[in-house]
Each structure stands twice: as structure tokens, then as C-alpha cells.
Scaffold this motif. Sequence first.
Motif, PDB file in Angstrom:
ATOM      1  N   MET A 123      86.268 -21.445 -66.848  1.00 25.88           N
ATOM      2  CA  MET A 123      85.640 -22.694 -67.296  1.00 25.88           C
ATOM      3  C   MET A 123      84.714 -22.425 -68.490  1.00 25.88           C
ATOM      4  N   LYS A 124      84.612 -23.425 -69.360  1.00 32.89           N
ATOM      5  CA  LYS A 124      83.717 -23.318 -70.513  1.00 32.89           C
ATOM      6  C   LYS A 124      82.468 -24.154 -70.271  1.00 32.89           C
ATOM      7  N   ARG A 125      81.387 -23.757 -70.896  1.00 31.33           N
ATOM      8  CA  ARG A 125      80.147 -24.518 -70.812  1.00 31.33           C
ATOM      9  C   ARG A 125      79.866 -25.159 -72.161  1.00 31.33           C
ATOM     10  N   ILE A 126      79.646 -26.463 -72.133  1.00 28.15           N
ATOM     11  CA  ILE A 126      79.439 -27.253 -73.345  1.00 28.15           C
ATOM     12  C   ILE A 126      78.004 -27.769 -73.365  1.00 28.15           C
ATOM     13  N   ASP A 127      77.349 -27.628 -74.496  1.00 25.22           N
ATOM     14  CA  ASP A 127      75.987 -28.112 -74.651  1.00 25.22           C
ATOM     15  C   ASP A 127      75.935 -29.630 -74.498  1.00 25.22           C
TER      16      ASP A 127
END
Length: 367
Positions: free
Chosen positions: A1-5
Motif C-alpha cells: 500500500m502507498k501513503r498519500i499526503d
Amino acid sequence: MKRIDAAELEEFVGALVAALGADKDVADEVSESLVEADLTGHGSHGSIRMGTTYLEMVGSGDIDPRATPEVTRLSPTAAQVDGNLQYGQVVGRRAVETGVDLATENGMATVGVRNATHLGRIGEWAERTTDEGLCFTALVNTGGAAPLVTPPGTAERLFSTNPIAFGVPPFGALDHPVVLDMATSQVAHGKVTKRSVENRPIPEDWVIDAEGNAVTDSTDYEEGIGAMLPLGGETAGYKGFGLSMMAELFAGVVGDGKVTGQPTEHSVNNGAMFCFVDPDVYSTPADNRARVEALAEMLRNADYPDAVSMGPTAKGDRATLPGAAEHETRRKRRAEGIPFYQETLDLLADTAREAGVESAIPHSFAD
């Protein structure tokens, strides 16, 4: 999973909402609410909606991004808000603003909501109300649309997930309000939609087919196979069904809208009853703080043996007052970013390309 601001995501969602026909004020309100849902851990009601439900609803006319909600004051303590099919995130704000004003002046208020399309995360309206020092209750239906849930004893999709929500200020005892926001079905429909986008299955006790078998393929459900069980499942689903019918009727009566079983041309069109109460009319802030502190202390001091499971979907290893999990999730995600499956980011990017705002896609979305 990616983390987005969160700020980056909100700017992107705002551009997407605007590209679908909304003015800047509407785009700002919708994007703020959707990203707030992502921050609290309820991604089912967050940014993903722009690539699924809302994209379809704008295209079909079930959402009118240029509409203006109308507020009608019915008495010193009663009002109705007709959303005129504007985004529910906009309609919900007008309903809360109206209710807070009336309850602050008169001690309590009831606001009926109609033609609200999709009101989003109902817990947001509870939180906004408690921020003003008031208590909140909501009962919501879908205006006769979106049959997804079955009554006990059948597997026919007859009514919707009909959420209920409550909010109580913390009175200085906690760093978050006490907020409960729940579907009267086993789970909110958005949770299934989100899993379908992410290519993930659903638990066996959420959906059944006409033979009474569990449906675990989320995409199958999205394509019309099976029906969601009411809260309580096959064991106590009559309780969730009963709650749902009360939400159906209160929202229909107070919102002066339709209920399931009445014909409608819309795919989703929330009606609701929002209630607002000034707690200072009935008690003192000090006494209310003592009440919240007593409940919180009771839960903190309870014995939580390893042998007793919190359940497969619990967040944490001990019980907390409602709203604590969202508060902690929001704190972490503001600092670390919001986690997304790549499938969701790809869907949002494709939606932006379709809407003609490919330049707004954040670089962080790239696989």
C-alpha cells in the motif's frame, strides 16, 4: 500500500470535483469531507467515491453539482433542507449549520433533509455538531433508492443500509467527541465497493444468496449477486432490520421524502432526520464531564484477558468509547499519510483522465 499526503489528496479531489461541474466552493467542501473520511479510517466514504458512486451519479444527473440547497424554517425549533440533488457533503453542512443555529437559540432542534444525494460519512455531521458543544442524532434512508439489504428470512434486496449516528461532546474529559456512526446492515455498502475495487473478498457473514449460501466475492455482490444481511446477521438480524425500518420512516417523515417501496427515478437520494440538543439546558458541563470520565475510566480499568477475543475487525486490544479509533487514526494519517491500495489510486487517476484533469494526478499515485 502507498501513503498519500492528505493535503495533496484534497487538492487532487477538489480538482476532480470541479472538473465534473462544481464551482470552487462546492469542490472545496466535497474534497475536504471525502479526505476527512479517508483520514478517519473510513475510506469507503472517502476519495474512492469520486471514481465509483459519484462519477456515475453526476453522469446520470443524480447529483447536480450546480444546485443550491434550500433551507425552510418551519418553527423556532424545526427546519427542512432540500438539497436539490447537490453533493451530500454540501447539503449535510447546510443542515448542521441550520440545526446548530436553532438549537443554540432554543435548546434543541430537528432538521429534516431531503434530496441530499449521498450524505457521505454521517459521523462527520455528528463531529461538526459536537464541535459546537451540542449533542446529535441522525437517522438516514436513501429516498426509496438503492435496495441492497434483505429482511430476515429472504435473500431479496429490498431496502438500504440506512445508517444511524450519535454524537456527544467530550466536555473536556477526552480529546475527541463520543461519536457512533453505523449502518443498520452488517456493514456499509461502501465497504463492499471498496473491497471490490481492491480485489479483496468479503467475510462470510455479510452477504447471502437465494440458496442461503454466503457470498464472499465482493465483485459478485457489486454485480447483483446476493443481498446484504441486516445488522446481527442470521442470528439476530431482526434487530438490525427493526432499526433500519425506524430509520426509514423517521427520515422519510421528517425529511418529507420517499421510503423504500415507493418508486423513485434516482440511484441514491438520502433523506434524514438530524436532531440537535444543547446539553447545558438539561445538566451542567461539570456533571456531564463526570459522566464521560466515569465511562472512560470503567473501560480503561476493565480486565482484558488474552483468551477473550476482541473480534476480527476490532482496532486495538481493548474497548474504548466510540470515536476514539477515528481520532487516533486521523492523528496517525495526518503525520504518516493515508494508505491506499494501488487499485484505488489507479481508479482515481483513470477518473481524472476521463474528466480531463490528468495534470492534477499527484506523482505519488504512480505505480
